[in-house]
Design a protein around this motif. Structure first.
Motif, PDB file in Angstrom:
ATOM      1  N   VAL A 193       0.849  -1.201   0.000  1.00  0.00           N
ATOM      2  CA  VAL A 193       0.000   0.000   0.000  1.00  0.00           C
ATOM      3  C   VAL A 193       0.878   1.242   0.000  1.00  0.00           C
ATOM      4  O   VAL A 193       0.595   2.208  -0.713  1.00  0.00           O
ATOM      5  N   SER A 194       1.946   1.219   0.768  1.00  0.00           N
ATOM      6  CA  SER A 194       2.869   2.360   0.805  1.00  0.00           C
ATOM      7  C   SER A 194       3.507   2.565  -0.569  1.00  0.00           C
ATOM      8  O   SER A 194       3.669   3.694  -1.038  1.00  0.00           O
ATOM      9  N   ALA A 195       3.853   1.476  -1.225  1.00  0.00           N
ATOM     10  CA  ALA A 195       4.453   1.581  -2.554  1.00  0.00           C
ATOM     11  C   ALA A 195       3.449   2.162  -3.551  1.00  0.00           C
ATOM     12  O   ALA A 195       3.797   3.000  -4.391  1.00  0.00           O
ATOM     13  N   ILE A 196       2.206   1.696  -3.443  1.00  0.00           N
ATOM     14  CA  ILE A 196       1.171   2.215  -4.342  1.00  0.00           C
ATOM     15  C   ILE A 196       0.930   3.691  -4.061  1.00  0.00           C
ATOM     16  O   ILE A 196       0.869   4.515  -4.984  1.00  0.00           O
ATOM     17  N   ILE A 197       0.800   4.052  -2.783  1.00  0.00           N
ATOM     18  CA  ILE A 197       0.601   5.465  -2.416  1.00  0.00           C
ATOM     19  C   ILE A 197       1.803   6.287  -2.882  1.00  0.00           C
ATOM     20  O   ILE A 197       1.647   7.367  -3.454  1.00  0.00           O
ATOM     21  N   GLY A 198       3.000   5.779  -2.687  1.00  0.00           N
ATOM     22  CA  GLY A 198       4.217   6.470  -3.134  1.00  0.00           C
ATOM     23  C   GLY A 198       4.231   6.634  -4.649  1.00  0.00           C
ATOM     24  O   GLY A 198       4.606   7.684  -5.173  1.00  0.00           O
ATOM     25  N   ALA A 199       3.825   5.561  -5.350  1.00  0.00           N
ATOM     26  CA  ALA A 199       3.801   5.626  -6.814  1.00  0.00           C
ATOM     27  C   ALA A 199       2.763   6.633  -7.287  1.00  0.00           C
ATOM     28  O   ALA A 199       2.997   7.387  -8.245  1.00  0.00           O
ATOM     29  N   VAL A 200       1.593   6.651  -6.627  1.00  0.00           N
ATOM     30  CA  VAL A 200       0.543   7.617  -6.993  1.00  0.00           C
ATOM     31  C   VAL A 200       1.044   9.035  -6.738  1.00  0.00           C
ATOM     32  O   VAL A 200       0.897   9.930  -7.589  1.00  0.00           O
ATOM     33  N   ILE A 201       1.632   9.268  -5.586  1.00  0.00           N
ATOM     34  CA  ILE A 201       2.143  10.607  -5.254  1.00  0.00           C
ATOM     35  C   ILE A 201       3.254  10.992  -6.237  1.00  0.00           C
ATOM     36  O   ILE A 201       3.285  12.110  -6.763  1.00  0.00           O
ATOM     37  N   ALA A 202       4.166  10.068  -6.522  1.00  0.00           N
ATOM     38  CA  ALA A 202       5.250  10.353  -7.470  1.00  0.00           C
ATOM     39  C   ALA A 202       4.677  10.634  -8.855  1.00  0.00           C
ATOM     40  O   ALA A 202       5.148  11.534  -9.567  1.00  0.00           O
ATOM     41  N   GLY A 203       3.659   9.876  -9.247  1.00  0.00           N
ATOM     42  CA  GLY A 203       3.025  10.093 -10.553  1.00  0.00           C
ATOM     43  C   GLY A 203       2.367  11.456 -10.637  1.00  0.00           C
ATOM     44  O   GLY A 203       2.468  12.151 -11.655  1.00  0.00           O
ATOM     45  N   ILE A 204       1.682  11.846  -9.544  1.00  0.00           N
ATOM     46  CA  ILE A 204       1.032  13.166  -9.521  1.00  0.00           C
ATOM     47  C   ILE A 204       2.084  14.263  -9.662  1.00  0.00           C
ATOM     48  O   ILE A 204       1.928  15.185 -10.469  1.00  0.00           O
ATOM     49  N   TYR A 205       3.156  14.177  -8.900  1.00  0.00           N
ATOM     50  CA  TYR A 205       4.199  15.198  -8.965  1.00  0.00           C
ATOM     51  C   TYR A 205       4.968  15.147 -10.281  1.00  0.00           C
ATOM     52  O   TYR A 205       5.389  16.177 -10.812  1.00  0.00           O
TER      53      TYR A 205
END
Length: 191
Positions: A16-28
């Protein structure tokens, strides 16, 4: 809690942390790409605008140079007729119709080239060109007044004709000097 359950929960948290991190990284990353793209477009537009302004300035300078040259050619043609006619008039000769027409045509050409120069500026050069044209017109008027056809005393107004031609030559010299300075100055403003 068993070791297996702890491992599964830790794996889920990591996932979940990886997915959240990937989503946040994708947004930025998306936002960074948009900002970077926008800045690239702005820079390209600024460069194109700068190049267009430089090309426009070069075109205006070229038009100025051409109008200065055309005025100088018109002046030379006008002065050539004046120089040819003045001794004839001074010696008592009359202006014939062909010479009068040629003098008028040359004067009109000089006025036309002065008006064209006024389109391109700068104002100072236009003012000097108009002064030159006025002095040329005054010289023609003085020559006509000195002509035996308009005077009962030959050579009565000859000194005013010579003075008017001298003033015209001085106006020409002033225009020529300033036009040369303008042509040589690459920083000359548009107006």
């Amino acid at each position: 809690m068993s070791e297996t359950t702890g491992t599964i929960i830790a794996s889920l948290i990591a996932f979940v942390s990886a997915i959240i991190g990937a989503v946040i990284a994708g947004i930025y990353a998306k936002r960074g790409a948009e900002v970077g793209g926008r800045k690239a477009v702005e820079a390209a537009l600024a460069q194109v605008h700068g190049e267009a302004a430089a090309e426009h300035w070069q075109w205006v300078r070229s038009q100025r140079h051409q109008s200065f040259a055309a005025l100088l050619v018109a002046y030379a043609a006008f002065d050539e007729v004046l120089v040819r006619v003045m001794p004839e008039v001074r010696n008592g000769g009359r202006l014939d119709e062909a010479t009068g027409r040629e003098l008028r045509e040359r004067t009109l050409s000089l006025q036309n080239k002065t008006s064209e120069l006024a389109l391109w500026g700068p104002r100072e050069a236009s003012g000097l060109a108009y002064a030159l044209t006025q002095k040329a017109t005054d010289a023609v008027g003085a020559l006509l007044r000195a002509s035996p056809a308009s005077s009962t005393h030959p050579n009565a107004d000859w000194s005013s004709a010579e003075r008017a031609r001298g003033e015209m030559a001085a106006a020409y010299a002033g225009f020529l000097q300033r036009a040369g300075e303008i042509i040589r100055d690459p920083r000359q403003p548009l107006s």
